[in-house]
Design an enzyme around this catalytic site. Sequence first.
Site, PDB file in Angstrom:
ATOM      1  N   CYS A 138       0.826  -1.204   0.000  1.00 10.94           N
ATOM      2  CA  CYS A 138       0.000   0.000   0.000  1.00 10.94           C
ATOM      3  C   CYS A 138       0.861   1.255   0.000  1.00 10.94           C
ATOM      4  O   CYS A 138       1.353   1.685   1.043  1.00 10.94           O
ATOM      5  CB  CYS A 138      -0.932  -0.015   1.209  1.00 10.94           C
ATOM      6  SG  CYS A 138      -1.953   1.457   1.295  1.00 10.94           S
ATOM      7  N   CYS A 141      -0.422   4.094   2.156  1.00  9.74           N
ATOM      8  CA  CYS A 141      -0.221   3.954   3.605  1.00  9.74           C
ATOM      9  C   CYS A 141       1.240   4.179   3.973  1.00  9.74           C
ATOM     10  O   CYS A 141       1.539   4.772   5.007  1.00  9.74           O
ATOM     11  CB  CYS A 141      -0.581   2.551   4.085  1.00  9.74           C
ATOM     12  SG  CYS A 141      -2.002   1.829   3.314  1.00  9.74           S
ATOM     13  N   ASP A 142       2.159   3.663   3.172  1.00 14.32           N
ATOM     14  CA  ASP A 142       3.559   3.583   3.601  1.00 14.32           C
ATOM     15  C   ASP A 142       4.537   4.457   2.823  1.00 14.32           C
ATOM     16  O   ASP A 142       5.700   4.565   3.218  1.00 14.32           O
ATOM     17  CB  ASP A 142       4.022   2.117   3.525  1.00 14.32           C
ATOM     18  CG  ASP A 142       3.177   1.228   4.428  1.00 14.32           C
ATOM     19  OD1 ASP A 142       2.785   1.702   5.513  1.00 14.32           O
ATOM     20  OD2 ASP A 142       2.895   0.083   4.046  1.00 14.32           O
TER      21      ASP A 142
END
Length: 318
Positions: A138, A141-142
């Site tokens: 992701c 997200c990261d």
Amino acid sequence: MSGELEHVKCLIIGSGPAGYTAAIYASRADLKPVLYTGMLSGGQLTQTTEVENYPGYPDGILGPEMMQNFEKQASRLGTDIRFGYVSSVDFSSLPHKVVVDESKTILADTVIISTGASAKWLGLESEQKYNGFGVSACAVCDGFFFRGQDVAIVGAGDTAAEEATYLAKLCRKVYMLVRRDEFRASKAMVHRVLNTPNIEVIYNTETKEIVGDGQVVTGVKVINNQTNEDKTLDVTGFFVAIGHHPNTEIFRGWIHMDETGYIITKPGSSETNIEGVFACGDAQDHIYRQAVTAAGSGCMAAIDAERYLAAKEHVVTA
Ligand code: NDP
């Protein structure tokens, strides 16, 4: 099946656009639905950025914000939304039995399955080893953790293209590893990728191994599947964006599925092979897989559940 027991008319499993739309309709039909969110509350859209193709948002909306809106709407209309995951089911008799968090059993007159799909992995040992230490599925997200660094992303579909352009805004360089000599992504997305100067697309290339120092990722070994030449790219982040698989494992043995695990519903309806169990969203759709189609099928599932209950009541009272 043991522990605490609770009887509900309508149990919704999953909290993506399909689950929340089913909840909105079921609430308004007075089915008093209980919805269990699953581990990723809000579903896949909480891991995306801008959503530009959901009707009603002329300026687009961020995925997480959109899911908060879905939740608010379902909650305002009376859905009992709970954090928890379904650990097993027993669809052998009515009411259906659904175990939540391996402890609590819900007896449900109707069950709406909207468990969605999850990211696929390459299946390399090194990918598992460094998951969370440089390997991620992701970018949204990261990506933040790799600001100013060099990263690689594998995949050639719309997700990979979208995530590569997202990473390009944060990272110094993004290597995009494409296993064929062409993309699967839409023309518009490919155009965006090819016009981003710090994305380097490497075609006909497969990942052999993610290299690390035992703690974190330091590179990725790739091989050209035409020439068999291999090389190591120096990257600190490795993103996997190669598609998804349906989250339907817990229903195996009860619900009819295709060979890849997508639930089979009766054409033009959300009915499964089990009476009173309905399926919607990505768990049963490997073709369209859009938020708007998931929402539409969630609406169908709630209407089907409501009609099923009404027909049963009619038989009992007639
Ligand atoms: P897709 O299934 O469309 O694409 C998966 C990609 O990963 C393919 O390019 C595939 O390669 C590649 N791949 C699969 N396995 C491997 C592997 N082992 N090694 C290397 N590459 C691999 O999945 P997406 O998640 O990209 O998209 C799913 C759906 O969601 C699509 O319908 C898409 O259009 C939609 N979507 C729409 C968006 C939007 O409109 N904003 C954003 C994101 C997704 P190959 O091509 O060789 O098979």
